[in-house]
Design a protein around this motif. Sequence first.
Motif, short mmCIF file in Angstrom:
data_model
loop_
_atom_site.label_atom_id
_atom_site.label_comp_id
_atom_site.label_asym_id
_atom_site.label_seq_id
_atom_site.Cartn_x
_atom_site.Cartn_y
_atom_site.Cartn_z
N SER A 67 0.86 -1.18 0.00
CA SER A 67 0.00 0.00 0.00
C SER A 67 0.89 1.22 0.00
O SER A 67 2.13 1.11 0.02
CB SER A 67 -0.93 0.00 1.22
OG SER A 67 -0.17 0.08 2.42
N LEU A 68 0.29 2.38 0.00
CA LEU A 68 1.08 3.62 -0.08
C LEU A 68 2.13 3.70 1.01
O LEU A 68 3.24 4.20 0.78
CB LEU A 68 0.15 4.83 0.01
CG LEU A 68 -0.81 5.04 -1.16
CD1 LEU A 68 -1.86 6.08 -0.81
CD2 LEU A 68 -0.04 5.45 -2.42
N LYS A 69 1.82 3.18 2.19
CA LYS A 69 2.74 3.28 3.33
C LYS A 69 3.35 1.94 3.73
O LYS A 69 4.08 1.88 4.72
CB LYS A 69 2.00 3.90 4.52
CG LYS A 69 1.52 5.32 4.26
CD LYS A 69 0.79 5.90 5.47
CE LYS A 69 0.30 7.31 5.19
NZ LYS A 69 -0.41 7.90 6.36
N GLN A 70 3.06 0.89 2.97
CA GLN A 70 3.52 -0.45 3.34
C GLN A 70 4.30 -1.09 2.20
O GLN A 70 3.75 -1.35 1.14
CB GLN A 70 2.32 -1.33 3.67
CG GLN A 70 2.64 -2.81 3.92
CD GLN A 70 3.42 -3.01 5.19
OE1 GLN A 70 2.92 -2.76 6.28
NE2 GLN A 70 4.66 -3.47 5.07
N PRO A 83 6.76 9.48 0.27
CA PRO A 83 5.72 8.53 -0.16
C PRO A 83 4.76 9.17 -1.15
O PRO A 83 4.53 10.38 -1.12
CB PRO A 83 5.00 8.17 1.14
CG PRO A 83 5.20 9.37 2.00
CD PRO A 83 6.56 9.91 1.66
N ALA A 84 4.21 8.35 -2.04
CA ALA A 84 3.17 8.84 -2.93
C ALA A 84 1.91 9.11 -2.13
O ALA A 84 1.60 8.40 -1.18
CB ALA A 84 2.90 7.82 -4.03
N GLU A 85 1.19 10.15 -2.51
CA GLU A 85 -0.10 10.48 -1.91
C GLU A 85 -1.14 10.50 -3.03
O GLU A 85 -0.84 10.83 -4.17
CB GLU A 85 -0.04 11.85 -1.23
CG GLU A 85 1.04 11.98 -0.17
CD GLU A 85 1.19 13.42 0.29
OE1 GLU A 85 0.20 14.18 0.23
OE2 GLU A 85 2.31 13.80 0.72
N ILE A 86 -2.37 10.15 -2.69
CA ILE A 86 -3.46 10.17 -3.66
C ILE A 86 -4.19 11.51 -3.56
O ILE A 86 -4.48 11.99 -2.46
CB ILE A 86 -4.45 9.02 -3.40
CG1 ILE A 86 -3.73 7.67 -3.50
CG2 ILE A 86 -5.63 9.08 -4.39
CD1 ILE A 86 -3.15 7.36 -4.85
N PHE A 87 -4.47 12.09 -4.72
CA PHE A 87 -5.35 13.26 -4.74
C PHE A 87 -6.46 13.01 -5.76
O PHE A 87 -6.30 12.23 -6.69
CB PHE A 87 -4.58 14.55 -5.07
CG PHE A 87 -4.07 14.64 -6.48
CD1 PHE A 87 -4.80 15.29 -7.47
CD2 PHE A 87 -2.84 14.10 -6.83
CE1 PHE A 87 -4.33 15.40 -8.77
CE2 PHE A 87 -2.35 14.20 -8.12
CZ PHE A 87 -3.10 14.85 -9.11
N ARG A 115 -14.72 12.65 -12.24
CA ARG A 115 -13.83 12.48 -11.09
C ARG A 115 -12.56 11.77 -11.55
O ARG A 115 -12.61 10.72 -12.19
CB ARG A 115 -14.53 11.66 -10.01
CG ARG A 115 -13.76 11.48 -8.71
CD ARG A 115 -14.60 10.68 -7.72
NE ARG A 115 -13.94 10.52 -6.44
CZ ARG A 115 -13.09 9.54 -6.15
NH1 ARG A 115 -12.79 8.64 -7.07
NH2 ARG A 115 -12.54 9.45 -4.94
N ILE A 116 -11.42 12.34 -11.20
CA ILE A 116 -10.12 11.82 -11.62
C ILE A 116 -9.24 11.59 -10.39
O ILE A 116 -9.15 12.46 -9.51
CB ILE A 116 -9.40 12.80 -12.58
CG1 ILE A 116 -10.24 13.08 -13.83
CG2 ILE A 116 -8.01 12.27 -12.96
CD1 ILE A 116 -10.39 11.91 -14.77
N ASP A 117 -8.58 10.44 -10.35
CA ASP A 117 -7.59 10.14 -9.30
C ASP A 117 -6.19 10.39 -9.83
O ASP A 117 -5.88 10.11 -11.00
CB ASP A 117 -7.69 8.68 -8.86
CG ASP A 117 -8.96 8.39 -8.08
OD1 ASP A 117 -9.45 9.31 -7.39
OD2 ASP A 117 -9.46 7.25 -8.16
N GLY A 118 -5.33 10.88 -8.95
CA GLY A 118 -3.94 11.08 -9.30
C GLY A 118 -3.05 10.78 -8.12
O GLY A 118 -3.51 10.59 -6.99
N SER A 119 -1.75 10.72 -8.38
CA SER A 119 -0.77 10.54 -7.31
C SER A 119 0.21 11.70 -7.33
O SER A 119 0.48 12.28 -8.39
CB SER A 119 -0.01 9.22 -7.47
OG SER A 119 0.76 9.22 -8.65
N ILE A 120 0.73 12.01 -6.17
CA ILE A 120 1.69 13.11 -6.07
C ILE A 120 2.79 12.71 -5.11
O ILE A 120 2.53 12.16 -4.04
CB ILE A 120 1.00 14.42 -5.62
CG1 ILE A 120 1.97 15.59 -5.64
CG2 ILE A 120 0.33 14.26 -4.26
CD1 ILE A 120 1.28 16.93 -5.47
#
Length: 749
Positions: free
Chosen positions: A449-452, A486-490, A499-504
């Motif tokens: 996952s994002l943090k694992q 870490p990557a974060e979802i926005f 609706r659009i998902d992205g990573s930053i």
Amino acid sequence: MKRISRSYFIALVVCLPFIAGAQEKQRFANMDEALQAGAILNGRQGPRNVNWIEGGARFSYTDRDASGTPVIRAYDPRTGKDTVLFTPTGLTFPGTNQPFAYDGFQWTQDSKRLVFSTNFQPLYRRSGIADIYVYSLADRRMQLATKGARTGELSPNGAMLGFERDGDMYVTTLANQQEKRLTRDASEHVYNGHFDWVYEEEFGLAQAWKWSPDSRYIAYWQLNDSAEPEIQLSDYSGLHQQWEKIRIPQVGDSNATVRIGVVNVSTGQNTWLDTGERGEFYIPRIYWTSRADTLAVITLNRPQNVMKLFFFDVRTGGRREVMTETSKTWLDVYDFYAGIEDMMTFPENSREFFWISDRDGYQHLYRYDYSGKLINQVTRGNWNATRIEGSDAKAQTIYFTSTEASPLQRQLYSIRFDGTNKRRITTVEGNHRINMSPTATYFIDRYSSLKQPTQVELWAASGQKLRTMENNAAVTTWLATHAYSPAEIFTFTTSDGTRIDGSIVKPIPFDPSKRYPVIFDIYGGPGSQQVYNQFSTSGWTQWLAQQGYIVVGVNNRGTNNYGSAFMKVVYKQLGKYEALDFAEAARYLAKQAYVDPRRVAIVGTSYGGYATVFTMEMYPELFPVGVANSPGTDWRLYDTIYTERYMGLLGDNLKGYVESSPVEQAAKMRGNLLLIHSMMDDNVHPQNTMQLLTALTNASRDAELRIYPPGRHGAAYNQQSSRLIRQVTFGYLERHLKGNAPPALAPAR
């Protein structure tokens, strides 16, 4: 135009010093160190090259012994016992003193022998020529089966090796080493048992033949490529360049003609199966059903929006049309990005088959009987069933992964054939990749996952965890002493309500009161997905973050797993919505206090290269800088199967082809563009970049160019070229995004 794996650019693993100050975590000394860290962040993935053997009672995997020699081991999930099954130590090639070495292997159905390929010489993405040896576990006997075969596979009863060589089908009886030729009509343009370039690339198979379950027949494709045009490629080495010639049809060209033959291995009698289809059409898949002597054949019309399923009696050639499906856009028979080789499956000992279809707006499982009658829709909801992972016919249960929890996750579920008793099996948040035993008794779960960081676990299908196979504690230790963003979802909503998902990934260190330059690192092709709830392992991304860049990924329209309307809106207008969504993401980010909206770059490879150039042309005020590696620049230059699937036939959609072409839109280019390509790219031919350069020049627009002649798709061809491409890309971004003044645009025309 498939994605080039980012791991292709990661250099060899080296040990980095785990040294950190008391207050500040260690940062990369240079880009090489960052790229090497990508392998550390990726961590250990648990057992490699897993094959479930002995009916699923154990799985084999590859490893190395204490001396570094490659070995094949087996693990028993029930007992936890781990044993060595094969080591090449002391083995030689039969009749020689040369130590035995191999390039790949497969198991026989009875798990008693290994089929090794050696001396492998690659041809296309999935195929090559090899010598084939058969090894018996019982007596450690190594036997040469054949040389110079393109593909080879032992019969289900283990008595014969079937193989294709020089366009004809053969079998060798292992007991007496007697070779028998089954077909005799191969010529320069007609061949049996292997595909041309475009079939292999765009329908995802290398082996163009299949044994029948009872070992009596081999069903095979025969192709005639005489009508296909020829391309020429050269790396320009030597005094007089050599030309590699490949027959690859581009949009509007004639494809190879294809038919299916079935040969009786014992008698040599061949039966041709006539589908009744006329004109140009495809046969992308064949399947042996559970009914003796019955072969299922799928056809697609050339636009790939009409699919038919036929059942053939291979003794007589008699056919029966089982079902027909039509679409207003396109139909898929496999999924490259999800690793699904077949959207249709025919379980053993059953007179039913299952099909993955998006006919109700989301991708779900459908259950049919052999008459073609729909028994029931197995899964339903506003989410995608992404893969069938396994099935248990006795329990009438299917195991599948889906996006029900989120399009950014994959979780494992079970459900009965009739659509009842749906149960979620994996519960930890993240992206789960499942490898299930053929009896659906056990599965290996690789997830993050994002943090694992990646975790690898062995489970019983009933829901009991049996063992943690890899917890990647070394990655956790490394993170404790090294700087990592870490990557974060926005998520945002576009101006037209989507609706659009992205990573930053934010810079290290990050100061929200400062404004940072942004790099869109994108792909965007139809059916793909870039952003997941998973651990970010890219050393390249971490390097950019440590150099003060924001790195962004986007699940733009055209991406799979948000519903068919979201994905298929790009039909006949590739580029339009991808570029729009990148532009909408840039506008959204420009509103964030920490973003410098004047310093934004977009970079990508393959389809990402295409999207980079097209987006810069459509929205120059938002993307003043771009780096496009191996970009398609006009869909009329790409191959028939991929392009016409998404763009339709040229005669039906000329306007769409023109409007989606960066070559045609070259006069709109105002930004700073770096183009990277290889002269040996058989996927996106170098003529794409050359035609774009001409169009830019004719429009008085400039671009920088880097050519790496020997490389294939993605341009890199060794560690040095991979490193240099990264250095050149980074230098270009530094020069144009970090200057005293924001990057300048050419005047609008």
